[in-house]
Design a protein around this motif. Structure first.
Motif, short mmCIF file in Angstrom:
data_model
loop_
_atom_site.label_atom_id
_atom_site.label_comp_id
_atom_site.label_asym_id
_atom_site.label_seq_id
_atom_site.Cartn_x
_atom_site.Cartn_y
_atom_site.Cartn_z
N LEU A 131 -4.71 -6.74 -5.68
CA LEU A 131 -3.55 -7.63 -5.67
C LEU A 131 -3.74 -8.81 -4.73
CD1 LEU A 131 -0.57 -5.11 -5.59
CD2 LEU A 131 -1.17 -6.66 -7.44
N VAL A 160 -5.53 -1.42 -9.02
CA VAL A 160 -4.61 -2.54 -8.98
C VAL A 160 -4.19 -2.81 -7.54
CG1 VAL A 160 -2.29 -3.27 -9.61
CG2 VAL A 160 -3.77 -2.25 -11.33
N ARG A 161 -3.89 -1.74 -6.83
CA ARG A 161 -3.50 -1.89 -5.43
C ARG A 161 -4.53 -2.71 -4.67
NH1 ARG A 161 -4.49 3.16 -1.64
NH2 ARG A 161 -6.56 2.28 -1.90
N ASP A 162 -5.80 -2.43 -4.91
CA ASP A 162 -6.84 -3.10 -4.14
C ASP A 162 -7.15 -4.50 -4.63
OD1 ASP A 162 -7.13 -0.99 -2.41
OD2 ASP A 162 -8.58 0.04 -3.69
N VAL A 176 5.08 -0.34 -10.95
CA VAL A 176 4.90 -0.13 -9.51
C VAL A 176 4.90 -1.46 -8.78
CG1 VAL A 176 3.41 0.88 -7.74
CG2 VAL A 176 3.70 2.04 -9.92
N LEU A 177 4.32 -2.47 -9.41
CA LEU A 177 4.33 -3.78 -8.79
C LEU A 177 5.77 -4.26 -8.60
CD1 LEU A 177 2.83 -6.18 -7.69
CD2 LEU A 177 2.68 -7.11 -9.99
N PHE A 225 0.82 -1.21 0.00
CA PHE A 225 0.00 0.00 0.00
C PHE A 225 0.85 1.25 0.00
CE2 PHE A 225 -4.62 -0.58 0.42
CZ PHE A 225 -4.66 -1.95 0.25
N VAL A 229 3.87 1.72 -1.17
CA VAL A 229 4.49 1.96 -2.47
C VAL A 229 3.47 2.54 -3.45
CG1 VAL A 229 5.56 0.87 -4.48
CG2 VAL A 229 6.30 0.24 -2.19
N PHE A 230 2.30 1.91 -3.50
CA PHE A 230 1.29 2.42 -4.42
C PHE A 230 0.86 3.84 -4.04
CE2 PHE A 230 1.03 -1.84 -6.02
CZ PHE A 230 0.51 -1.70 -7.30
N ILE A 256 8.24 7.06 -12.66
CA ILE A 256 6.84 6.91 -13.04
C ILE A 256 6.28 8.25 -13.50
CG2 ILE A 256 4.60 6.11 -12.24
CD1 ILE A 256 6.44 3.88 -11.91
N ALA A 293 1.34 0.25 -13.91
CA ALA A 293 0.98 -0.67 -12.83
C ALA A 293 2.04 -1.76 -12.69
CB ALA A 293 -0.39 -1.27 -13.10
N LEU A 314 -3.79 2.70 -10.75
CA LEU A 314 -2.93 2.25 -9.66
C LEU A 314 -3.75 1.88 -8.43
CD1 LEU A 314 0.13 4.65 -9.89
CD2 LEU A 314 -0.05 2.27 -10.60
N LEU A 315 -4.73 2.69 -8.12
CA LEU A 315 -5.51 2.41 -6.92
C LEU A 315 -6.32 1.13 -7.08
CD1 LEU A 315 -6.63 6.05 -6.08
CD2 LEU A 315 -4.99 4.63 -4.83
#
Lengths: 286, 286
Positions: free
Chosen positions: B116, B112-114, B248-249, A99, A101-102, A244, B245, B109-110
Motif C-alpha cells: 500500500l 496488499v498490506r505490504d 479491508v482497505l 497494519f 487492521v490488516f 470478512i 482486500a 491480504l498480507l
DNA sequence: ATTTTTCTGTAAATTATTTACAATAAAGCT
DNA sequence: AGCTTTATTGTAAATAATTTACAGAAAAAT
C-alpha cells in the motif's frame, strides 16, 4: 509437524507429560514470544529443569529437537499475529493502524479457519449442489455479505437472490419449496426478524443454512449451522472482521459448489468474462 | 527485524552484497523453504562458500547471526502461505479447499498490506475527514463492497450512500459539490461507465478516491488513487480475494476517520448499539 | 522392604556457530 | 607497470550450544 498445531499440541499433551516436562510446557505457554529467542540453557534455567529435560519435552510434543521446536513455534507465532494484541489507539500513525487492521483481519481468518466444523460445511455444500434455488438473507452489515454471496453464486450458474428487506424476505420465505436452500447470515445471531423468516422457510420444507455465532438463536434455528465465533470487542477502533470471515466462508461454499459442478462451469465463466469485456476500457499495451 | 521484510531485504540488498555473499543470497532465495531446516555447514556447502561468509551475509541483511536469520525467515514464510502455491483442484477434500481458500485470502491480504501507498492512504483519510458527504460507486462484485462501505461509514456518522446503478450514479455525480468525496471501487479498473461518472464528479469540483489496480484507467482518473494489485488467475477454482482486500482497505479508511473524529463518536456508537438491541432476541444467560 | 521401573540430572561428547587471523584478490596510486 | 593499500574470503581455532550416555534418585510394584 504442522506449525499451527503446536501450542495446541503442547496444551493437549500437558496431562500426559512428566512432572518436570510439564514445568517446561507451562513456562513456554506463559512466555511464547520470548521462548523463540532463548537458548536451551536459558529455558532450562527459567523452567527450573535440566537441559536434557527440555529436549525430551520437545520430542514429546512431536519435534525433532530443540531447534526444530523453536522453528515450529516461531512459525506458529508468525501465522497468528494475535499473540501480540492488536488494538488501534488514538496515537497510531497511518502505517500503524493500517497494519493493525490488516493483521487483525488475518488473525480472525486464521482462527475461524481452524475452528470450522468441516462436517457441517460439507453438508452445506452437498445441500447447495442439489438446490433448485439459493437465497441469502442478512441485515445491516450482513446485507452486504448477502449481496456479495448472491453475486458469487450467480456466477456459478446457480439461481440466487439476496434480500435485506424484512418484507421481501418473508415473501420469499413463503414461496420456498423442498429442494430450495436459504442461507441466513447474522453477526449477532440474535436478529428476531431473521429467525422468523428462517422458521417460515423450514416450515415450507426448504433447507436453512445459518452463518452465525455458535449457540446463537440463529444458529439453533438452522438445519445446517455454520458457526463462526469472532470475539468482537465492540469498541470503535476495533474493525469488524467477522464480516470478512463470513465472506470467506461463502467463498469456501462457492468453491465447493464449483468443484462439484466441474468442467462445464469453466466454459460458462469464460463466456461471462468475455461478456463483461464490452463494458470495459481497452487494455493498454505497454 | 520485521520478519515480513526479510526476503525483500535480501533481494534489495543483492547489488550491495559481496560476490560470495551474493551466492548465499541467491541460493537462499531459490530454496527458501529448505533453508530454514539447514545448518550453516550445509548452506555454506550448497552455496559454495565458507561458513563465516554465511554469517556475514546474515549480518548484512540485518540479522544478529545465522540462528536469528533462520528464525526471521521461518516467520516470514509462515506468514506468507503463498510460498507453497495455493490452487484448488478437483480432487481436494473439504478440509483441503477450505484451508486453501482461507490461506490464499490471508496471503492476498498480507501482500496488499505490504504494497500500500501510505501517503495516498493518508491523503484519502484527510479528504474523508473533512467531507460533507461520501458516496461509493461500484459495479458487480464491487457493488457489494460499496454497500458494505456505505454501511460502515454510516455508522461513523458520515452521510454516506452507495450506488451500483449507472443512472443513479450519474445523477448523483451531477449533484456533487466541492467538499464532497466519491470513492470509486473497481476490480478490473477498466469499467467505462465508472470512469465517466468519475470524470463528472471531478468536473463538479469534488474529490474522487479510487480503489483499483495500479496503472488502470480508473486509478488514473482519480484525484487520490489507492492501488491494489492482486494477481487474480481467472480460473474458477481460484477464489476472488481482491474483494476482501478492498473491504479491508475500506476498514482502514474507516478507522482513520474514526480516529480523527475521536471521542464523541464512541458515545454515538454505543447509542446505536443500544438501538439495535430492540431488534434482537434476548441474550440467554447460561 | 526390596526390586523394578521410571524419571531426572550430571557430565561428557558431539556438533554448530562464531571469532581471529592469515592469505589472497582487487583497487588505488606513483 | 609495479608497488601499496584496502577489501574480501577462507582456514583454523575457540567458544558456545545441543544432544547423548549414563548414573543416581524417586516412584511404583511386588
Amino acid at each position: 509437524m504442522k506449525p499451527a498445531a503446536l501450542t495446541w499440541a503442547i496444551s493437549s499433551s500437558l496431562p500426559s507429560l512428566r512432572k518436570s516436562e510439564r514445568k517446561v510446557a507451562e513456562f513456554i505457554l506463559a512466555n511464547l514470544t520470548n521462548v523463540i529467542r532463548m537458548r536451551i540453557v536459558d529455558l532450562a534455567e527459567k523452567a527450573e529443569v535440566s537441559e536434557p529435560t527440555v529436549v525430551r519435552f520437545c520430542r514429546a510434543v512431536g519435534c525433532e529437537g530443540f531447534q526444530d521446536f523453536k522453528l515450529a513455534l516461531a512459525q506458529q507465532l508468525a501465522s497468528s499475529p494475535s499473540y501480540g494484541q492488536i488494538a488501534v489507539t488514538d496515537q497510531d500513525s497511518v502505517a500503524e493502524y493500517t497494519f493493525k487492521v490488516f493483521d487483525s483481519t488475518v488473525d480472525t481468518l486464521l482462527k475461524v479457519r481452524d475452528s470450522l466444523d468441516l462436517k457441517m460445511l460439507d453438508q452445506a455444500v452437498q445441500a447447495l449442489c442439489v438446490a433448485n434455488r439459493v437465497e441469502f438473507y442478512g441485515f445491516g452489515a450482513s446485507a452486504a455479505v448477502a449481496t456479495d454471496a448472491q453475486h458469487k453464486f450467480f456466477r456459478l450458474q446457480v439461481s440466487a437472490a439476496a434480500y435485506a428487506d424484512p418484507h421481501l424476505q418473508n415473501m420469499s420465505a413463503a414461496s420456498m419449496a423442498p429442494g430450495d436452500v436459504v442461507i441466513a447470515i447474522s453477526q449477532s445471531g440474535r436478529t428476531t426478524t431473521l429467525i422468523n423468516a428462517m422458521e417460515r422457510v423450514k416450515s415450507r420444507g426448504a433447507i436453512v443454512i445459518a452463518i452465525a455465532p455458535s449457540d446463537s438463536p440463529v444458529a439453533n434455528a438452522a438445519n445446517i449451522p455454520l458457526t463462526i465465533d469472532v470475539k468482537e470487542d465492540f469498541q470503535i477502533y476495533t474493525p469488524l472482521s467477522s464480516r470478512i470471515a463470513h465472506l470467506v466462508l461463502i467463498d469456501v461454499l462457492a468453491i465447493g459448489v464449483a468443484q462439484h459442478k466441474g468442467g462445464r462451469l469453466q466454459e460458462h465463466l469464460l463466456e461471462m468474462q468475455l461478456g463483461l469485456e464490452v463494458l470495459r476500457e481497452p487494455l493498454e499495451n505497454h
